[in-house]
Design an enzyme around this catalytic site. Structure first.
Site, PDB file in Angstrom:
ATOM      1  CD  GLU A  78      16.548 114.816  73.709  1.00  0.00           C
ATOM      2  OE1 GLU A  78      16.865 115.361  72.924  1.00  0.00           O
ATOM      3  OE2 GLU A  78      16.230 113.332  73.523  1.00  0.00           O
TER       4      GLU A  78
ATOM      5  CD  GLU B 127      12.125 112.448  75.095  1.00  0.00           C
ATOM      6  OE1 GLU B 127      12.466 112.473  73.812  1.00  0.00           O
ATOM      7  OE2 GLU B 127      12.224 113.557  75.704  1.00  0.00           O
TER       8      GLU B 127
HETATM    9  O1  AHR Z   1       9.978 113.299  71.608  1.00  0.00           O
HETATM   10  C1  AHR Z   1      10.358 114.377  70.702  1.00  0.00           C
HETATM   11  C2  AHR Z   1      11.742 114.694  70.906  1.00  0.00           C
HETATM   12  O2  AHR Z   1      12.670 114.087  71.202  1.00  0.00           O
HETATM   13  C3  AHR Z   1      11.758 115.366  72.383  1.00  0.00           C
HETATM   14  O3  AHR Z   1      11.137 116.699  72.743  1.00  0.00           O
HETATM   15  C4  AHR Z   1      13.426 115.419  72.728  1.00  0.00           C
HETATM   16  O4  AHR Z   1      13.436 115.300  74.174  1.00  0.00           O
HETATM   17  C5  AHR Z   1      13.816 114.311  71.751  1.00  0.00           C
HETATM   18  O5  AHR Z   1      14.711 114.714  71.124  1.00  0.00           O
END
Ligand code: AHR
Length: 498
Positions: free
Chosen positions: A173, A296
């Site tokens: 991110e 994710e």
């Molecule tokens: O999964 C929780 C968080 O969500 C992670 O650390 C991040 O990459 C995302 O914003």
């Protein structure tokens, strides 16, 4: 009548087992308590890693685990997590609650976890606050087989042979917690960092660029255009957020039918997102060399009452199982481009597979979906057409059903289906088109409950668990089934040559 037409002779590519991957971050109780209890713990463990969790993960054949973050990755300095544990540097986990991180779980422990689970490691490197040199040296420490000060250090820390490490992410991110960069800037940073991520000997690194989120197509466009040829994978994050918005998330367990419906609607958006990100990738990479890595995804609710808001500990209901079922079907159907996905997160955080309390552990409804769907790992996606009615509520519509179909190595055809309707069962006619095969026998498993907010607790551990499904019959050239309301179903067909 709702109809599923399976065109079994039309093969649409392999479903990479890594679509069934997971994510473990130094966040809340994921690593500490979830996996790591330490060698001295009364909780049964192997070299500090709890046995019950490892056993549960082996059972569902977890293929890959992403670590150490998430936002934590761009804050993590790998040297803090090697050497004698008592001498490791303590740091502040400033992103996740400002708690002290003792670094007892580091590279060696993560590689041991992957070996115990039989999963491939996927490590995310630090771009936001780390140097190119630090990243280069981590790769050398882990994967170089020859002599160097770093490999001597690895050996002194107890690991003689280099590890096999395929998947390596260059930041996380980086448009947000990983440095607040613009895509044009990150594309150059990515090109620079990845240069020093070396493949030593026969260890080929698969380089994953930090990607976009939701419908930020600009990030994907810029990255593909400017850095596509330097990457093997580009990531994408998509969370299904309950409630009104990020600031006003809904409860994991207390919700009505309208909120249930809205939540499923949001999960169904994934198909459109994957289609559009893939179309951009196709423009620069028509041969689909670069994989889309959804590293994710999952449900994000309010934390459980009374828990640390930065620990992201949430319950997990039948509704979450449905969004897992929908999302995995969707990834399967996009397997030409999506070659890995990692649910956030594996234990005790967000849409977890497993929740722990001291020495106890419970399996969530989401765990059971991964159990039912494991038959798709490395199977061949088959062409199908799903003609179904709509589920209508308050003037809005979503499809009643969601599906994917594959054929495994033993020639079994597996159909996974979700009935999204909260209260009504659905009849389905299956038509099996094949010049070569005929359906012989069917076995079904179903995950459902009386209420869409049903969930497992430490007091009632098996409230939601898969049962044998009796509501299916084969017939000439197909089958008929009645799917219970709010259910995730797997039908497995033995076939014979005709
Ligand atoms: O999964 C929780 C968080 O969500 C992670 O650390 C991040 O990459 C995302 O914003």
């Amino acid at each position: 009548m709702n109809r599923l037409i399976i065109n079994a002779d039309r093969k649409k590519g392999r479903i990479d087992r890594n679509i069934y991957g997971h994510f473990a971050e130094h966040l809340g109780r994921c690593i500490y308590e979830g996996f790591w209890v330490g060698e001295e713990s009364p909780i049964p463990n192997t070299r500090g890693i709890r046995n019950d969790v490892v056993e549960a993960l082996r059972k569902i054949k977890v293929p890959v685990i992403r670590w150490p973050g998430g936002c934590f990755a761009d804050h993590y300095h790998w040297r803090d997590g090697i050497g004698p544990r008592e001498e490791r540097k303590k740091i502040v986990n400033s992103y996740w609650g400002g708690v002290t991180e003792n670094n007892h779980f580091g590279t060696h422990e993560f590689m041991d976890l992957c070996a115990q689970v039989n999963a491939e490691p996927y490590i995310c490197g630090n771009v936001g606050s780390g140097t190119v040199q630090e990243m280069e040296e981590w790769i050398e420490y882990m994967t170089f087989g020859g002599e160097s000060p770093l490999t001597s250090l690895r050996k002194a820390n107890g690991r003689e042979k280099p590890w096999k490490l395929k998947y390596f992410g260059i930041g996380n991110e980086n448009w947000g917690c990983g440095g607040n960069m613009r895509p044009e800037y990150y594309a150059d940073v990515y090109r620079r960092y990845q240069t020093y991520v070396r493949s030593y000997g026969d260890n080929e690194i698969f380089k994953i660029a930090s990607g976009s989120y939701d419908d930020d197509y600009h990030w994907t466009e810029v990255l593909m255009e400017r850095a596509g040829k330097f990457m093997d994978g580009l990531s994408l994050h998509y969370y299904t957020v309950s409630g009104e918005c990020w600031e006003k998330k809904g409860s994991a367990t207390e919700f009505g039918i309208a909120e249930y419906f809205r939540f499923l609607q949001k999960a169904l958006v994934l198909d459109d997102l994957l289609t559009k990100h893939s179309m951009i990738m196709d423009k620069y990479d028509p041969k689909k060399r670069v994989a889309l890595i959804v590293d994710e995804w999952g449900a994000w609710h309010q934390v459980e009452p009374g828990t640390n808001p930065r620990f992201l500990y949430q319950q997990n209901t039948l509704r979450d199982a449905l969004i897992a079922g929908i999302s995995l079907n969707t990834f399967n159907c996009h397997c030409d481009r999506v070659r890995m996905a990692n649910l956030a997160q594996i234990v005790n955080v967000l849409q977890a597979l497993i929740l722990t309390r001291g020495e106890e552990m419970i399996l969530t409804p989401t765990y059971h979906v991964f159990d039912l769907y494991q038959v798709h790992q490395d199977a061949v996606l088959l062409d199908f057409q799903l003609d179904c009615g709509d589920y209508e509520l308050n003037g809005e519509k979503i499809p009643l059903l969601n599906a994917s179909v594959s054929k495994d190595g033993a020639g079994r055809v597996n159909v996974t289906l979700c009935n999204l309707h909260a209260t009504e069962r659905v009849n389905l006619e299956g038509i099996f088109n094949s010049a070569e095969l005929k359906l012989e026998r069917v076995e079904g498993m179903v995950l459902t409950a009386d209420q869409v907010n049903a969930h497992n607790t430490f007091e009632e551990k098996d409230k939601v668990k898969p049962e044998v499904f009796k509501g299916v019959k084969t017939k000439e050239k197909g089958f008929v089934a009645t799917l219970p309301a709010a259910s995730v179903l797997r039908l497995s067909f033995d076939c014979i040559k005709q």
